[in-house]
Design an enzyme around this catalytic site. Structure first.
Site, PDB file in Angstrom:
ATOM      1  N   HIS A 279       0.867  -1.188   0.000  1.00  0.00           N
ATOM      2  CA  HIS A 279       0.000   0.000   0.000  1.00  0.00           C
ATOM      3  C   HIS A 279       0.903   1.237   0.000  1.00  0.00           C
ATOM      4  O   HIS A 279       1.869   1.291   0.765  1.00  0.00           O
ATOM      5  CB  HIS A 279      -0.880  -0.033   1.259  1.00  0.00           C
ATOM      6  CG  HIS A 279      -1.792   1.139   1.376  1.00  0.00           C
ATOM      7  ND1 HIS A 279      -2.987   1.210   0.686  1.00  0.00           N
ATOM      8  CD2 HIS A 279      -1.693   2.286   2.084  1.00  0.00           C
ATOM      9  CE1 HIS A 279      -3.579   2.369   0.975  1.00  0.00           C
ATOM     10  NE2 HIS A 279      -2.815   3.037   1.824  1.00  0.00           N
TER      11      HIS A 279
ATOM     12  N   GLN B 283      10.394   2.775  -4.342  1.00  0.00           N
ATOM     13  CA  GLN B 283      10.672   2.019  -3.110  1.00  0.00           C
ATOM     14  C   GLN B 283       9.815   0.759  -3.016  1.00  0.00           C
ATOM     15  O   GLN B 283      10.248  -0.264  -2.484  1.00  0.00           O
ATOM     16  CB  GLN B 283      10.475   2.906  -1.878  1.00  0.00           C
ATOM     17  CG  GLN B 283      11.401   4.111  -1.855  1.00  0.00           C
ATOM     18  CD  GLN B 283      12.855   3.724  -2.083  1.00  0.00           C
ATOM     19  OE1 GLN B 283      13.375   2.816  -1.446  1.00  0.00           O
ATOM     20  NE2 GLN B 283      13.507   4.405  -3.017  1.00  0.00           N
TER      21      GLN B 283
HETATM   22  C1  GAR Z   1       0.884   0.544  -6.294  1.00  0.00           C
HETATM   23  O1  GAR Z   1       1.335   1.837  -5.988  1.00  0.00           O
HETATM   24  C2  GAR Z   1       0.305  -0.112  -5.063  1.00  0.00           C
HETATM   25  O2  GAR Z   1       0.967   0.251  -3.887  1.00  0.00           O
HETATM   26  C3  GAR Z   1      -1.099   0.441  -5.084  1.00  0.00           C
HETATM   27  O3  GAR Z   1      -1.469   0.399  -6.434  1.00  0.00           O
HETATM   28  C4  GAR Z   1      -0.320   0.595  -7.242  1.00  0.00           C
HETATM   29  C5  GAR Z   1      -0.270  -0.508  -8.264  1.00  0.00           C
HETATM   30  O4  GAR Z   1       0.744  -0.257  -9.190  1.00  0.00           O
HETATM   31  N1  GAR Z   1      -1.969  -0.337  -4.258  1.00  0.00           N
HETATM   32  C6  GAR Z   1      -2.930   0.186  -3.504  1.00  0.00           C
HETATM   33  O5  GAR Z   1      -3.201   1.367  -3.499  1.00  0.00           O
HETATM   34  C7  GAR Z   1      -3.674  -0.819  -2.630  1.00  0.00           C
HETATM   35  N2  GAR Z   1      -4.449  -0.155  -1.636  1.00  0.00           N
HETATM   36  P1  GAR Z   1       1.307  -1.438 -10.094  1.00  0.00           P
HETATM   37  O6  GAR Z   1       0.097  -2.082 -10.785  1.00  0.00           O
HETATM   38  O7  GAR Z   1       2.182  -0.735 -11.100  1.00  0.00           O
HETATM   39  O8  GAR Z   1       2.044  -2.386  -9.221  1.00  0.00           O
END
Ligand code: GAR
Length: 216
Positions: free
Chosen positions: A111, A175
């Site tokens: 998160h 990160q």
């Molecule tokens: C990431 O920043 C993750 O931390 C967030 O969604 C993005 C997905 O990016 N998750 C949340 O907000 C969950 N509550 P990605 O598809 O490029 O990994």
């Protein structure tokens, strides 16, 4: 030692998934990505996984009358691929209680805030609005409550003057890509335990569950 069979759930871009796939390629990494499941057929991450030779499955939530029947089919898809451990990587569906109970202790999420601050959506903007000087990301066990569950590790970044949502989001995401493969490694090495809501990771240097990057 047998590698931990990891299933990744995505809904979109899949950059964390890509970081995990990359890590799992390195010799000696104690996990293998057994499959990637998306609730959206057009999730960009599916093509990345397929190109890496990883089985992909789409389970469209639209095809189900309620959350639990969707969750049970997602679970069946994971189990069909031998998944032992579930990693949520930008999976944007809320589960029924059944799913986190079924995978209790065997499912983690990342998160983009330092939980328990800033839950829900647009959490980077929430951090900017609150004027905090530090933000980051949190890897935690998944429980039925949203953006809650015992914290396993965090990575912190500065919030800089002049940051907008895009700048802070990008700084945190860099990160995330460092932290998530590291945490999955600890599970593969059998180091992680939880008791009374507190997580312990055996055999690490003190402070290793907190990364800090001062990079702008
Ligand atoms: C990431 O920043 C993750 O931390 C967030 O969604 C993005 C997905 O990016 N998750 C949340 O907000 C969950 N509550 P990605 O598809 O490029 O990994």
């Amino acid at each position: 030692m047998a590698k931990l069979k990891v299933g990744i759930l995505i809904s979109g871009r899949g950059s964390n998934m890509a970081a995990l796939i990359e890590a799992a390629r390195s010799p000696g990494y104690p996990g293998e990505i057994a499959c990637v499941v998306s609730n959206k057929a057009d999730a960009a991450g599916l093509a990345i996984a397929a190109a890496a030779g990883i089985p992909t499955v789409t389970v469209s939530h639209r095809a189900y009358p309620d959350r639990e029947s969707f969750d049970r089919d997602v679970s069946a898809a994971l189990e069909k691929h031998g998944v032992e451990f579930v990693v949520l990587a930008g999976f944007l569906r809320i589960f029924s209680n059944w799913f986190p109970q079924h995978w209790a202790g065997r499912m983690i999420n990342i998160h983009p805030s330092l939980l328990p601050s800033f839950k829900g959506l647009h959490v980077q903007q929430q951090a900017l609005d609150a004027g905090v000087r530090l933000s980051g990301c949190t890897v935690h066990f998944v429980i039925p409550d949203l953006d809650a569950g015992p914290i396993i590790a965090q990575a912190a970044v500065p919030v800089l003057e002049g940051d907008d949502e895009a700048a802070l989001t990008a700084r945190i995401l860099r990160q995330e890509h460092r932290l998530y493969p590291e945490v999955v490694r600890w599970f593969g090495e059998g180091r992680v335990s939880e008791s009374g809501g507190k997580v312990a990771v055996r055999g690490l240097a003190p402070g290793a569950t907190l990364l800090f990057s001062g990079e702008a």
